[in-house]
Design a protein around this motif. Structure first.
Motif, PDB file in Angstrom:
ATOM      1  N   GLY A 145      -0.883   8.269  -1.773  1.00 41.29           N
ATOM      2  CA  GLY A 145      -0.680   9.228  -2.848  1.00 41.29           C
ATOM      3  C   GLY A 145       0.409  10.219  -2.476  1.00 41.29           C
ATOM      4  O   GLY A 145       1.254  10.584  -3.298  1.00 41.29           O
ATOM      5  N   GLY A 191      -4.212  10.904  -2.337  1.00 45.15           N
ATOM      6  CA  GLY A 191      -4.158  12.117  -1.512  1.00 45.15           C
ATOM      7  C   GLY A 191      -3.256  13.224  -2.050  1.00 45.15           C
ATOM      8  O   GLY A 191      -3.403  14.380  -1.662  1.00 45.15           O
ATOM      9  N   THR A 205      -8.325   4.282   0.595  1.00 44.24           N
ATOM     10  CA  THR A 205      -7.525   3.296  -0.126  1.00 44.24           C
ATOM     11  C   THR A 205      -6.875   2.299   0.849  1.00 44.24           C
ATOM     12  O   THR A 205      -6.434   1.241   0.414  1.00 44.24           O
ATOM     13  CB  THR A 205      -6.466   3.968  -1.016  1.00 44.24           C
ATOM     14  OG1 THR A 205      -5.776   4.943  -0.260  1.00 44.24           O
ATOM     15  CG2 THR A 205      -7.107   4.619  -2.223  1.00 44.24           C
ATOM     16  N   ARG A 241      -8.641  14.591  -2.159  1.00 42.41           N
ATOM     17  CA  ARG A 241      -9.313  13.806  -1.126  1.00 42.41           C
ATOM     18  C   ARG A 241     -10.747  14.280  -1.003  1.00 42.41           C
ATOM     19  O   ARG A 241     -10.993  15.487  -0.934  1.00 42.41           O
ATOM     20  CB  ARG A 241      -8.659  14.033   0.236  1.00 42.41           C
ATOM     21  CG  ARG A 241      -7.447  13.205   0.502  1.00 42.41           C
ATOM     22  CD  ARG A 241      -6.949  13.495   1.913  1.00 42.41           C
ATOM     23  NE  ARG A 241      -5.509  13.374   1.991  1.00 42.41           N
ATOM     24  CZ  ARG A 241      -4.877  12.228   2.115  1.00 42.41           C
ATOM     25  NH1 ARG A 241      -5.543  11.110   2.198  1.00 42.41           N
ATOM     26  NH2 ARG A 241      -3.566  12.199   2.172  1.00 42.41           N
ATOM     27  N   GLY A 242     -11.679  13.328  -0.936  1.00 41.43           N
ATOM     28  CA  GLY A 242     -13.096  13.667  -0.832  1.00 41.43           C
ATOM     29  C   GLY A 242     -13.422  14.543   0.366  1.00 41.43           C
ATOM     30  O   GLY A 242     -14.196  15.481   0.258  1.00 41.43           O
ATOM     31  N   ASN A 245     -16.234   2.626  -4.008  1.00 45.04           N
ATOM     32  CA  ASN A 245     -17.350   3.216  -3.247  1.00 45.04           C
ATOM     33  C   ASN A 245     -16.901   4.455  -2.502  1.00 45.04           C
ATOM     34  O   ASN A 245     -15.800   4.482  -1.941  1.00 45.04           O
ATOM     35  CB  ASN A 245     -17.870   2.214  -2.203  1.00 45.04           C
ATOM     36  CG  ASN A 245     -18.372   0.952  -2.844  1.00 45.04           C
ATOM     37  OD1 ASN A 245     -19.380   0.954  -3.529  1.00 45.04           O
ATOM     38  ND2 ASN A 245     -17.645  -0.128  -2.648  1.00 45.04           N
ATOM     39  N   ASP A 249     -15.502  12.237  -3.427  1.00 49.19           N
ATOM     40  CA  ASP A 249     -14.922  10.895  -3.357  1.00 49.19           C
ATOM     41  C   ASP A 249     -14.731  10.305  -4.757  1.00 49.19           C
ATOM     42  O   ASP A 249     -13.754   9.598  -5.012  1.00 49.19           O
ATOM     43  CB  ASP A 249     -15.805   9.980  -2.497  1.00 49.19           C
ATOM     44  CG  ASP A 249     -15.564  10.190  -1.008  1.00 49.19           C
ATOM     45  OD1 ASP A 249     -14.518  10.771  -0.648  1.00 49.19           O
ATOM     46  OD2 ASP A 249     -16.417   9.767  -0.203  1.00 49.19           O
ATOM     47  N   THR A 303     -11.980   1.168  -3.460  1.00 49.38           N
ATOM     48  CA  THR A 303     -12.962   0.077  -3.403  1.00 49.38           C
ATOM     49  C   THR A 303     -14.054   0.284  -4.452  1.00 49.38           C
ATOM     50  O   THR A 303     -14.901  -0.577  -4.651  1.00 49.38           O
ATOM     51  CB  THR A 303     -13.667   0.032  -2.036  1.00 49.38           C
ATOM     52  OG1 THR A 303     -14.396   1.268  -1.874  1.00 49.38           O
ATOM     53  CG2 THR A 303     -12.694  -0.113  -0.875  1.00 49.38           C
ATOM     54  N   LYS A 312       0.854  -1.190   0.000  1.00 51.72           N
ATOM     55  CA  LYS A 312       0.000   0.000   0.000  1.00 51.72           C
ATOM     56  C   LYS A 312       0.889   1.239   0.000  1.00 51.72           C
ATOM     57  O   LYS A 312       1.714   1.420   0.888  1.00 51.72           O
ATOM     58  CB  LYS A 312      -0.913   0.009   1.238  1.00 51.72           C
ATOM     59  CG  LYS A 312      -1.574   1.368   1.545  1.00 51.72           C
ATOM     60  CD  LYS A 312      -2.641   1.778   0.551  1.00 51.72           C
ATOM     61  CE  LYS A 312      -2.820   3.278   0.384  1.00 51.72           C
ATOM     62  NZ  LYS A 312      -3.108   4.100   1.529  1.00 51.72           N
TER      63      LYS A 312
END
Ligand code: UDP
Length: 235
Positions: A12, A52, A139, A56-57, A134, A71, A132, A9
């Motif tokens: 960003g 990021g 992340t 970012r949402g 959604n 998002d 995902t 992982k």
């Protein structure tokens, strides 16, 4: 090697390198080199990349934007990062596939679990973009979800800190690093490893997480070969 199939992982922000925004090609090339050392060692590598560094949402929402709209922008940002990472890996001669949770067929494959696993078996690095798929998720959650789906042995969370500390080492000089820690202790001590949704999903599925400093050359190979240089969260 301690692990056979890993999910890496990367946030960003990690891709920004020394910049304030966007993607630093030098940093990307360094990551590609490090990833090459573990694919050459026969490790199967999947990567979830954050967004990021672009959007970012939550920040959109704090400026009055609809959260879901924000998002969606964040998820697309992870696809942009995925494409950049794919280029860097291919420049380093690593065969790569990008699969996205939201369909953008002209640009990347859609996420198909069996296909992803087949790519891994063939030695291709699989990058998962779009989180995902959604809103209201991160992340980190995508990383845990995909890791479970593809039956990875571990999540390697590459950060700029070399592990989990008793307090934030960037603010508190007396903070001490854990070599290993249990999921329960992370929760009891209120330590921040991932957001709660991601963390409990990992815990419930007994998927270990290793937090380590990805910005030091060679660390990725060290972690995969079992050297205890970061912090391992396990049951
Ligand atoms: N995002 C989302 N659903 C997901 C994953 C991500 O809506 O499953 C959006 C969310 O707006 C998030 C942004 O994408 O803020 C970027 O992801 P994240 O913040 O996890 O990136 P990182 O912190 O790893 O750079």
């Amino acid at each position: 090697m301690k692990f056979k199939r890993i999910l890496l992982k990367l946030s960003g922000e990690a891709l920004m390198g020394e910049r304030q925004y966007g993607i630093d090609p030098i940093r990307l090339a360094e990551y590609a080199k490090d990833i090459k050392t573990i694919t050459d060692a026969g490790i199967e590598v999947a990567i979830v990349i954050g967004g990021g560094n672009i959007f970012r949402g939550v920040s959109g929402a704090s400026n009055g934007m609809d959260r879901v709209q924000g998002d969606h922008m964040g998820m697309l940002a992870t696809v942009i990062n995925g494409l950049a990472l794919q280029s860097a890996l291919e420049d380093a001669d690593i065969p790569t596939r990008l699969q996205t949770a939201i369909k953008i067929n002209e640009v990347a494959e859609p996420f198909i679990r069996r296909k992803a696993m087949r790519h891994l078996e063939k030695g291709r690095v699989v990058i998962f973009g779009g989180g995902t798929g959604n809103p209201y998720f991160t992340t980190d959650s995508a990383a845990v979800l995909r890791a479970i789906e593809i039956e990875a042995d571990v999540i390697l969370k590459g950060t700029r800190v070399d592990g989990i500390y008793t307090a934030d080492p960037e603010k508190d000089s007396s903070a001490v690093k854990f070599d290993t820690i249990s999921f329960d202790d992370v929760l009891k001590k209120g330590l921040k490893v991932m957001d709660t949704t991601a963390f409990t999903l990992s815990q419930e599925n007994r998927l270990p997480i290793v937090v380590f400093d990805m910005n030091k050359k060679g660390n990725l190979l060290r972690v995969v070969s079992g050297e205890n240089i970061g912090t391992e969260v396990n049951v």
